[in-house]
Write a protein that holds these residues in place. Structure first.
Motif, mmCIF file in Angstrom:
data_model
loop_
_atom_site.group_PDB
_atom_site.id
_atom_site.type_symbol
_atom_site.label_atom_id
_atom_site.label_comp_id
_atom_site.label_asym_id
_atom_site.label_seq_id
_atom_site.Cartn_x
_atom_site.Cartn_y
_atom_site.Cartn_z
ATOM 1 N N MET A 1 -10.808 -9.410 -6.926
ATOM 2 C CA MET A 1 -11.280 -9.252 -8.302
ATOM 3 C C MET A 1 -11.876 -7.868 -8.572
ATOM 4 S SD MET A 1 -10.596 -12.203 -9.607
ATOM 5 C CE MET A 1 -11.553 -12.230 -11.130
ATOM 6 N N SER A 2 -12.168 -7.117 -7.512
ATOM 7 C CA SER A 2 -12.918 -5.880 -7.663
ATOM 8 C C SER A 2 -12.095 -4.746 -8.275
ATOM 9 C CB SER A 2 -13.454 -5.421 -6.299
ATOM 10 O OG SER A 2 -14.115 -4.187 -6.418
ATOM 11 N N ASP A 3 -12.717 -4.029 -9.206
ATOM 12 C CA ASP A 3 -12.111 -2.818 -9.767
ATOM 13 C C ASP A 3 -12.269 -1.631 -8.826
ATOM 14 O OD1 ASP A 3 -11.419 -4.160 -12.083
ATOM 15 O OD2 ASP A 3 -13.286 -3.640 -13.120
ATOM 16 N N LEU A 4 -13.050 -1.821 -7.759
ATOM 17 C CA LEU A 4 -13.314 -0.726 -6.827
ATOM 18 C C LEU A 4 -12.222 -0.586 -5.767
ATOM 19 C CD1 LEU A 4 -17.136 -1.283 -6.380
ATOM 20 C CD2 LEU A 4 -16.057 0.730 -7.411
ATOM 21 N N ILE A 5 -11.294 -1.527 -5.713
ATOM 22 C CA ILE A 5 -10.179 -1.438 -4.761
ATOM 23 C C ILE A 5 -8.885 -1.322 -5.559
ATOM 24 C CG2 ILE A 5 -8.928 -2.563 -2.885
ATOM 25 C CD1 ILE A 5 -11.528 -3.967 -2.106
ATOM 26 N N THR A 6 -8.277 -0.145 -5.510
ATOM 27 C CA THR A 6 -7.050 0.143 -6.255
ATOM 28 C C THR A 6 -5.883 0.260 -5.285
ATOM 29 O OG1 THR A 6 -8.311 1.357 -7.919
ATOM 30 C CG2 THR A 6 -5.940 1.771 -7.838
ATOM 31 N N ILE A 7 -4.799 -0.452 -5.566
ATOM 32 C CA ILE A 7 -3.604 -0.387 -4.712
ATOM 33 C C ILE A 7 -2.701 0.729 -5.223
ATOM 34 C CG2 ILE A 7 -1.634 -1.666 -3.805
ATOM 35 C CD1 ILE A 7 -4.423 -2.716 -2.935
ATOM 36 N N ILE A 8 -2.289 1.602 -4.327
ATOM 37 C CA ILE A 8 -1.432 2.743 -4.684
ATOM 38 C C ILE A 8 -0.140 2.692 -3.866
ATOM 39 C CG2 ILE A 8 -3.351 4.220 -5.372
ATOM 40 C CD1 ILE A 8 -3.157 5.567 -2.617
ATOM 41 N N ALA B 1 -12.071 2.706 -3.549
ATOM 42 C CA ALA B 1 -11.102 2.784 -2.444
ATOM 43 C C ALA B 1 -9.687 2.711 -3.009
ATOM 44 C CB ALA B 1 -11.329 1.655 -1.451
ATOM 45 N N TYR B 2 -8.816 3.619 -2.554
ATOM 46 C CA TYR B 2 -7.403 3.624 -2.936
ATOM 47 C C TYR B 2 -6.594 3.235 -1.705
ATOM 48 C CZ TYR B 2 -9.191 6.407 -6.841
ATOM 49 O OH TYR B 2 -9.893 6.851 -7.924
ATOM 50 N N SER C 1 2.182 0.845 11.403
ATOM 51 C CA SER C 1 2.868 -0.416 11.698
ATOM 52 C C SER C 1 2.231 -1.211 12.837
ATOM 53 C CB SER C 1 4.330 -0.114 12.062
ATOM 54 O OG SER C 1 4.403 0.769 13.181
ATOM 55 N N ARG C 2 1.044 -0.852 13.274
ATOM 56 C CA ARG C 2 0.443 -1.492 14.441
ATOM 57 C C ARG C 2 -0.199 -2.847 14.116
ATOM 58 N NH1 ARG C 2 -0.185 1.653 18.904
ATOM 59 N NH2 ARG C 2 0.744 3.711 18.652
ATOM 60 N N HIS C 3 -0.460 -3.594 15.202
ATOM 61 C CA HIS C 3 -1.185 -4.846 15.060
ATOM 62 C C HIS C 3 -2.522 -4.589 14.380
ATOM 63 C CE1 HIS C 3 1.517 -7.364 17.400
ATOM 64 N NE2 HIS C 3 1.540 -6.474 18.368
ATOM 65 N N MET C 4 -2.851 -5.378 13.386
ATOM 66 C CA MET C 4 -4.132 -5.360 12.670
ATOM 67 C C MET C 4 -4.316 -4.169 11.734
ATOM 68 S SD MET C 4 -5.650 -8.166 13.477
ATOM 69 C CE MET C 4 -7.297 -7.899 12.818
ATOM 70 N N SER C 5 -3.321 -3.312 11.614
ATOM 71 C CA SER C 5 -3.501 -2.143 10.741
ATOM 72 C C SER C 5 -3.765 -2.522 9.280
ATOM 73 C CB SER C 5 -2.299 -1.198 10.844
ATOM 74 O OG SER C 5 -2.347 -0.448 12.033
ATOM 75 N N PRO C 6 -2.967 -3.432 8.670
ATOM 76 C CA PRO C 6 -3.267 -3.800 7.272
ATOM 77 C C PRO C 6 -4.648 -4.431 7.134
ATOM 78 C CG PRO C 6 -1.083 -4.569 7.921
ATOM 79 C CD PRO C 6 -1.762 -4.115 9.166
ATOM 80 N N GLU C 7 -5.009 -5.263 8.098
ATOM 81 C CA GLU C 7 -6.316 -5.933 8.052
ATOM 82 C C GLU C 7 -7.452 -4.915 8.153
ATOM 83 O OE1 GLU C 7 -3.359 -8.933 9.709
ATOM 84 O OE2 GLU C 7 -3.764 -6.798 9.944
ATOM 85 N N PHE C 8 -7.315 -3.965 9.059
ATOM 86 C CA PHE C 8 -8.362 -2.943 9.220
ATOM 87 C C PHE C 8 -8.497 -2.102 7.945
ATOM 88 C CE2 PHE C 8 -7.860 -2.668 14.159
ATOM 89 C CZ PHE C 8 -8.505 -3.886 14.277
ATOM 90 N N ALA C 9 -7.367 -1.789 7.319
ATOM 91 C CA ALA C 9 -7.407 -1.000 6.090
ATOM 92 C C ALA C 9 -8.196 -1.729 5.002
ATOM 93 C CB ALA C 9 -5.992 -0.702 5.602
ATOM 94 N N MET C 10 -7.948 -3.032 4.869
ATOM 95 C CA MET C 10 -8.655 -3.793 3.837
ATOM 96 C C MET C 10 -10.119 -4.006 4.199
ATOM 97 S SD MET C 10 -8.415 -4.837 0.831
ATOM 98 C CE MET C 10 -6.663 -4.566 0.598
#
Length: 575
Positions: free
Chosen positions: A196-203, A116-117, A94-103
């Motif tokens: 658009m990438s198939d290499l990034i899958t949201i789980i 990447a999942y 839940s930290r600042h920038m965590s979602p951005e860093f993950a992506m």
């Protein structure tokens, strides 16, 4: 390059986000802060890379995240195409920038054609550990700074066994990371390409369901919970972090009905508004839970840190007030219950083993002895516990029952290979239900343990020494203790010294030495004539040097007095 040249490099970077550009200009007004931000890159320690958010190579930002991930991608490139297909699971807190860093991590991996999942929203660290194995991924990334204050974020790397990378792999990865000379030039997919990438899958939910299914195996005595789950009054706080969603479901699934979640701290908040520090080790983190506990007449208060890998608890005393237990005390309570419950049920394996760190209480060892269970000590860092679990899984030599560190990290079942506060939440509630059925509280249970095994008392002293100067002071202190080894603490003679960096154990009386069999680590441990011990180590992820004191006595008063005297002796030696 000098730090000034690196600063200029960043200042002249055209693609720098506006917030970092503004910060660079502010840093120019404060040379000391500027040097600290650029003098050296963030390093991987016992729990990965962690630092203050901001501009610079010694800060957490999208570029240092890209650099670390570029290193991981090159490491995976060298392993071959199959490893790249297996990919990397990525979660964040839940930290600042965590979602951005993950992506940013996912976009860096995808640039190398690595799958990447990425979790759809914030998730606990233990679920990331689980997801690596569940998805058969080659690696995992967790964006978190654990229990650090709001100004921090971090980056943990996991191996294919679901544990944080052990030293050999971490060292190999670090070489790849350091080979990335300029983090500003790491190539990543554009936002449009990422979508658009198939290499990034949201789980998300499908992994949650499988984790919660495994979590059912944590419960030892379901009949006990069926009987007492309606009676036990529990207060839980996720301290503004990731624990609420799975923690709430886990308690309900196990059969606990009378629990309440601290409402002010149930909302994910990167500023951790209601606490000075979201650390369940600290009594102040329980302020809201205690207030609600008094109102509800709760038997037990439990807190998990922001990424839900650490758990702390406060127990109700006879006078109705609450006492926060230490990590060692919680570990002892859980070990006692696990081994006793399995012994009574006839399900305790002959080759049962408990794992703990070298700076954790020997009370756990005494409990293990009673139940003919082997105790294995490992270096600080849960990755070393995970390594042993993996070894036992392969050679079938031991049956894992429990693993813990004094710093409030526990693991009950090895479907996760890191500290798991959600597992500990469910187990500790079961332990409290057991004592409640006996007309006791967890505090009473702890007193029973002390009366049986002796009064063990521990204390950790953490000294924060920030910046370049602080780093040098920490090195100087460790060198001083090595070169001028103390012969006594508080006039209690040292009988044996262990140096985990030199990998040697020396007996004081005759100078006899023998080799230690652990990997090297910057740790010193002194065993004293009265059965006490003192250990010293720098933190792997924070600008701190830590002193661990452990003693055993015939009464609580005697144990408290010993701790006080040893603490004074340490303060004198470090003055």
């Amino acid at each position: 390059m000098s730090w000034q040249q690196v600063y200029e490099q960043w200042l002249n970077e055209e693609n720098l986000p506006e917030n970092l550009k503004a910060e660079l200009k502010d840093l120019n007004e404060d040379p000391e802060k500027c040097e600290d931000a650029f003098y050296a890159p963030l390093e991987f320690g016992t729990a990965g890379m962690r630092g203050i958010l901001g501009a610079g190579i010694n800060r957490m930002n999208i570029f240092t995240v890209r650099q670390a991930t570029e290193g991981l991608a090159r490491f995976m490139d060298a392993q071959g195409i199959e490893v790249k297909r297996r990919g990397v699971a990525i979660a964040y807190d839940s930290r600042h920038m965590s979602p951005e860093f993950a992506m940013e991590a996912a976009k860096t991996l995808a640039q190398h054609n690595i799958q990447a999942y990425v979790f759809e929203s914030l998730r606990p660290t233990p679920e990331l550990s689980f997801a690596v194995r569940h998805l058969n991924a080659f690696s995992g990334i967790m964006i978190t700074a654990s229990h650090n204050p709001a100004a921090y974020n971090g980056y943990k790397v996991y191996g294919e066994d679901g544990g944080q990378m052990p030293p050999a792999d971490a060292d190999a990865l670090t070489k790849y990371v350091r080979a990335v000379e300029n983090p500003l030039k790491v190539e990543v997919l554009s936002e449009n390409e990422a979508q658009m990438s198939d290499l990034i899958t949201i789980i998300g939910e499908e992994v949650d369901a499988e984790y919660l299914k495994e979590l059912q195996t944590v419960t030892i005595n379901q009949a006990l919970i069926d009987e007492m789950g309606k009676e036990l009054k529990l207060v839980y706080t996720p301290l503004h972090g990731t624990g609420k969603m799975l923690g709430e479901k886990a308690l309900q699934q196990a059969g606990f009905e009378k629990f309440v979640i601290v409402p002010e701290q149930a909302v994910a908040d990167p500023n951790f508004t209601t606490v000075k520090s979201p650390n369940p080790e600290e009594h102040s983190a329980f302020e809201y839970a205690i207030r609600l506990g008094e109102k509800e007449g709760a038997d037990l208060l439990i807190a998990t840190d922001p990424d839900a890998d650490r758990l702390g608890a406060a127990v109700r005393l006879p006078d109705g007030t609450y006492q926060v237990l230490t990590g060692n005390q919680l570990g002892a309570i859980m070990i006692q219950y696990i081994l006793k419950a399995h012994q009574q049920a006839g399900t305790l394996p002959e080759n049962a083993v408990v794992l703990k760190s070298i700076v954790s209480s020997e009370l756990a060892t005494e409990i293990a002895k009673k139940y003919d269970t082997k105790m294995v000590n490992v270096l600080t860092g849960f990755k070393f516990i995970a390594e042993k679990i993996q070894q036992y899984e392969v050679d079938q030599s031991q049956s894992f029952m429990f693993g813990f560190e004094e710093s409030y990290g526990y693991l009950v079942k090895p479907f996760v290979r890191d500290k798991d506060a959600i597992q500990a939440l469910v187990l500790l509630a079961e332990v409290a239900a057991y004592y409640k059925k006996e007309g006791k509280t967890l505090y009473d249970g702890l007193q029973d343990i002390f009366e049986e095994y002796g009064y063990f008392e521990e204390k950790t002293i953490s000294v924060t020494l920030s910046g370049i100067e602080g780093s040098e002071k920490i090195k100087a202190l460790m060198a001083k203790f090595r070169e001028e080894a103390p012969k006594a603490f508080a006039e209690v003679p040292v009988t044996q010294t262990e140096d985990f960096k030199a990998l040697i154990r020396v007996t004081t009386a005759d100078g006899h030495s023998e080799a230690l069999k652990t990997p090297p680590a910057d740790v010193l441990k002194y065993y004293l004539e009265d059965g006490s011990w003192i250990a010293i180590r720098p933190s792997g992820t924070e600008p701190k040097i830590k002193f661990y004191i452990a003693t055993r006595a015939a009464s609580q008063e005697e144990a408290d007095q010993k701790i006080k005297e040893f603490e004074e002796a340490i303060n004198t030696l470090t003055a």
